[in-house]
Structures are given as C-alpha cells and as structure tokens.
Design a protein around this motif. Structure first.
Motif, PDB file in Angstrom:
ATOM      1  N   TRP A   1       0.730  -1.320   0.017  1.00 43.91           N
ATOM      2  CA  TRP A   1       0.158  -0.194  -0.003  1.00 43.91           C
ATOM      3  C   TRP A   1       0.815   1.298   0.048  1.00 43.91           C
ATOM      4  O   TRP A   1       0.580   2.271  -0.730  1.00 43.91           O
ATOM      5  N   ASP A   2       2.061   1.262   0.883  1.00 39.50           N
ATOM      6  CA  ASP A   2       2.896   2.565   0.945  1.00 39.50           C
ATOM      7  C   ASP A   2       3.306   2.800  -0.341  1.00 39.50           C
ATOM      8  O   ASP A   2       3.518   3.873  -0.905  1.00 39.50           O
ATOM      9  N   GLY A   3       3.904   1.605  -1.041  1.00 43.15           N
ATOM     10  CA  GLY A   3       4.586   1.793  -2.229  1.00 43.15           C
ATOM     11  C   GLY A   3       3.744   2.104  -3.539  1.00 43.15           C
ATOM     12  O   GLY A   3       4.042   2.951  -4.312  1.00 43.15           O
ATOM     13  N   ALA A   4       2.628   1.551  -3.391  1.00 37.33           N
ATOM     14  CA  ALA A   4       1.579   2.005  -4.560  1.00 37.33           C
ATOM     15  C   ALA A   4       1.087   3.492  -4.458  1.00 37.33           C
ATOM     16  O   ALA A   4       1.051   4.264  -5.302  1.00 37.33           O
ATOM     17  N   PHE A   5       0.900   3.903  -3.125  1.00 36.35           N
ATOM     18  CA  PHE A   5       0.516   5.318  -2.726  1.00 36.35           C
ATOM     19  C   PHE A   5       1.772   6.320  -3.607  1.00 36.35           C
ATOM     20  O   PHE A   5       1.586   7.223  -3.906  1.00 36.35           O
ATOM     21  N   ARG A   6       2.925   5.793  -3.016  1.00 41.01           N
ATOM     22  CA  ARG A   6       4.241   6.705  -3.466  1.00 41.01           C
ATOM     23  C   ARG A   6       4.143   6.667  -4.708  1.00 41.01           C
ATOM     24  O   ARG A   6       4.598   7.809  -5.674  1.00 41.01           O
ATOM     25  N   LYS A   7       4.165   5.680  -5.463  1.00 42.26           N
ATOM     26  CA  LYS A   7       4.325   5.441  -7.035  1.00 42.26           C
ATOM     27  C   LYS A   7       3.257   6.326  -7.688  1.00 42.26           C
ATOM     28  O   LYS A   7       3.334   7.106  -8.729  1.00 42.26           O
ATOM     29  N   GLY A   8       1.983   6.022  -7.293  1.00 42.76           N
ATOM     30  CA  GLY A   8       0.908   6.897  -7.567  1.00 42.76           C
ATOM     31  C   GLY A   8       1.067   8.431  -7.868  1.00 42.76           C
ATOM     32  O   GLY A   8       0.581   9.093  -8.606  1.00 42.76           O
ATOM     33  N   LEU A   9       1.642   8.766  -6.656  1.00 42.35           N
ATOM     34  CA  LEU A   9       1.657  10.068  -6.370  1.00 42.35           C
ATOM     35  C   LEU A   9       2.694  10.630  -7.407  1.00 42.35           C
ATOM     36  O   LEU A   9       2.644  11.855  -7.694  1.00 42.35           O
ATOM     37  N   ASP A  10       3.669   9.674  -7.477  1.00 41.91           N
ATOM     38  CA  ASP A  10       4.674  10.279  -8.730  1.00 41.91           C
ATOM     39  C   ASP A  10       3.992  10.550 -10.028  1.00 41.91           C
ATOM     40  O   ASP A  10       4.263  11.368 -10.618  1.00 41.91           O
ATOM     41  N   PHE A  11       3.085   9.279 -10.133  1.00 39.16           N
ATOM     42  CA  PHE A  11       2.146   9.554 -11.693  1.00 39.16           C
ATOM     43  C   PHE A  11       1.807  10.762 -11.770  1.00 39.16           C
ATOM     44  O   PHE A  11       1.638  11.458 -12.655  1.00 39.16           O
ATOM     45  N   LEU A  12       1.018  11.254 -10.556  1.00 38.17           N
ATOM     46  CA  LEU A  12       0.055  12.155 -10.605  1.00 38.17           C
ATOM     47  C   LEU A  12       0.874  13.648 -10.866  1.00 38.17           C
ATOM     48  O   LEU A  12       0.558  14.541 -11.596  1.00 38.17           O
ATOM     49  N   LEU A  13       2.178  13.973  -9.862  1.00 43.34           N
ATOM     50  CA  LEU A  13       2.756  14.754 -10.123  1.00 43.34           C
ATOM     51  C   LEU A  13       3.646  15.104 -11.458  1.00 43.34           C
ATOM     52  O   LEU A  13       3.829  16.147 -11.973  1.00 43.34           O
ATOM     53  N   ASP A  14       3.925  13.907 -12.275  1.00 39.25           N
ATOM     54  CA  ASP A  14       4.404  13.876 -13.194  1.00 39.25           C
ATOM     55  C   ASP A  14       3.592  14.403 -14.100  1.00 39.25           C
ATOM     56  O   ASP A  14       3.936  14.958 -15.301  1.00 39.25           O
ATOM     57  N   GLY A  15       2.249  14.431 -14.327  1.00 34.13           N
ATOM     58  CA  GLY A  15       1.031  14.817 -14.949  1.00 34.13           C
ATOM     59  C   GLY A  15       0.973  16.271 -14.802  1.00 34.13           C
ATOM     60  O   GLY A  15       0.867  17.018 -15.710  1.00 34.13           O
ATOM     61  N   LEU A  16       1.115  16.564 -13.403  1.00 36.04           N
ATOM     62  CA  LEU A  16       0.854  18.106 -13.284  1.00 36.04           C
ATOM     63  C   LEU A  16       2.415  18.698 -13.777  1.00 36.04           C
ATOM     64  O   LEU A  16       2.283  19.900 -14.242  1.00 36.04           O
ATOM     65  N   PHE A  17       3.740  18.346 -13.315  1.00 34.98           N
ATOM     66  CA  PHE A  17       4.857  18.931 -13.829  1.00 34.98           C
ATOM     67  C   PHE A  17       5.800  17.803 -14.598  1.00 34.98           C
ATOM     68  O   PHE A  17       6.364  17.159 -13.960  1.00 34.98           O
ATOM     69  N   PRO A  18       5.447  17.414 -16.066  1.00 35.23           N
ATOM     70  CA  PRO A  18       6.271  16.468 -16.596  1.00 35.23           C
ATOM     71  C   PRO A  18       7.947  16.693 -16.539  1.00 35.23           C
ATOM     72  O   PRO A  18       8.302  17.800 -16.614  1.00 35.23           O
ATOM     73  N   ARG A  19       8.609  15.740 -16.189  1.00 40.37           N
ATOM     74  CA  ARG A  19       9.791  15.621 -15.907  1.00 40.37           C
ATOM     75  C   ARG A  19      10.713  16.065 -17.289  1.00 40.37           C
ATOM     76  O   ARG A  19      10.228  15.517 -18.247  1.00 40.37           O
TER      77      ARG A  19
END
Length: 223
Positions: free
Chosen positions: A205-223
């Motif tokens: 659960w913790d890993g999925a939350f963190r990785k999903g958050l990265d996906f979301l932030l990448d969508g807001l700010f593409p690397r």
C-alpha cells in the motif's frame, strides 16, 4: 477556535474528583475526543461519555463547545496538524515538500481511521486550511498557473482521500487474498490481465501510494 465565553461557570460546590482534574480547555477536549474516537469510533462518542472521561459535568463541557459537531471539528483539525519538512529549500525541491505533506496527511488519517469519514462533511479548521494554503503556495511557486491551481489541489485531495479510505477499509487477510487470487486463476480466461499481474496479492500500500503520487505529479509537472 477560541473559547466562546469568558469567565467561569457558576460557583456551585464541585465534587473533589472534579476539582483535581485539569481545567477544561478546547485543547484538552480535542485531545480526549481523539483518544475516544480512536478507541470507539464516531458512533462511540457522546457528550455524556466525553464529559465523564474529562471528569467534568456535561454543562461544563457545553461552556466550551456548542454540540458534538464542534467536538468532531476540533478532533479532526487536531489530527491533521502539519509540521513542515525541515531543511528543504522549497525553491529547489518543491516536490519533496509536496510528497512529504501528502504522505503525512495519509499517515495521520490511517492512524485515526475515523478522520477519513469525517473530513468530507466537516467545517475545515485552521490546521487543514493551513495545509491547503501551503500546498497551494508550493504548487503555485513551482509553476502551476492560477487557472489550474484548484484542479491540481482537488486532484491531490481526491488521490489522498481515495487511497486512505481504500486502505482503511480493505481488511482482507492473507488467506482471503490468496483465495481471491486462486479464483482469478480459475477465471483467467475472462480476467487475464489482472490475473497475470496478481492484483489481489499486491498489498504494498505504501509503495503504491508513493508511485501513484509520482504519476500524478508527473502529470502536473512533466519531468
């Protein structure tokens, strides 16, 4: 929230056990309410039980709060207090601060599972408002345009709330998950993708939350 009245209640004689209790305050009421909510849930908190736990009369409790809804507001805001990530240059590492803030938000609600059910219907207190203000300021400073800021905030809010509620309510045992996966294996002709990914056995659960958050932030700010 400040005490709604000044002064003290009437000076009737109080039992000895009342006189040795610490004086009532909004902070003490909130702290005690959190303890009771953690132990008994939302349905287990009543004004009479809270007053008994505080060692006060119900009327003394009403001197500080109007009703149980006020108590919920105080308790919820207390558990959502946020302490900023120390030693972070926000101009250089805004992402670390956002991740820390949202992981802290999720962790606090998981430690107090009743909070996730209360938050959507409570008045927002100063702690959650301060958290949202800081989040908005960081995202704005990182380049989110004003016309997109609310969308970004609500997207992150929805992600945290959804992840928290799902985790808090997903109480399957290892045996339950294994049985579910075995059923998927038997039905793999119909559900080949989720059977292959072993979806029902994934409890990171913790890993999925963190990785999903990265996906979301990448969508807001593409690397």
């Amino acid at each position: 929230m400040a005490d709604k009245r000044s002064g003290t209640p009437g000076k009737q004689a109080q039992p000895m056990q009342d006189r040795i209790e610490p004086p009532l305050s909004l902070e003490r009421i909130a702290t005690t309410a959190v303890e009771m909510l953690d132990a008994q849930g939302v349905s287990g908190l009543t004004m009479r039980k809270l007053a008994d736990r505080l060692g006060s009369g119900v009327m003394s409790l009403y001197w500080h709060v109007d009703n149980k809804e006020d108590v919920f507001d105080l308790a919820l805001d207390l558990v959502l207090e946020y302490h900023e990530l120390p030693q972070v240059d926000k101009s250089q590492d805004w992402r670390a601060e956002v991740v820390h803030m949202l992981e802290d938000w999720r962790a606090r609600m998981l430690r107090h599972p009743w909070s996730a059910s209360l938050l959507p219907r409570r008045a927002l207190g100063p702690n959650i408002l301060a958290r949202l203000e800081l989040l908005s300021k960081i995202l704005s400073g990182a380049g989110i345009a004003d016309e997109d800021l609310n969308v970004a905030i609500w997207s992150l809010w929805n992600y945290v709330m959804g992840a928290t509620i799902t985790r808090a309510s997903f109480n399957l045992t290892d045996d339950d998950m294994a049985a579910g996966q075995q059923r998927l294996t038997r039905l793999s002709e119909h559900y080949p993708t989720i059977e292959r990914s072993r979806l029902l056995l994934d409890n990171d659960w913790d890993g999925a939350f963190r990785k999903g958050l990265d996906f979301l932030l990448d969508g807001l700010f593409p690397r």
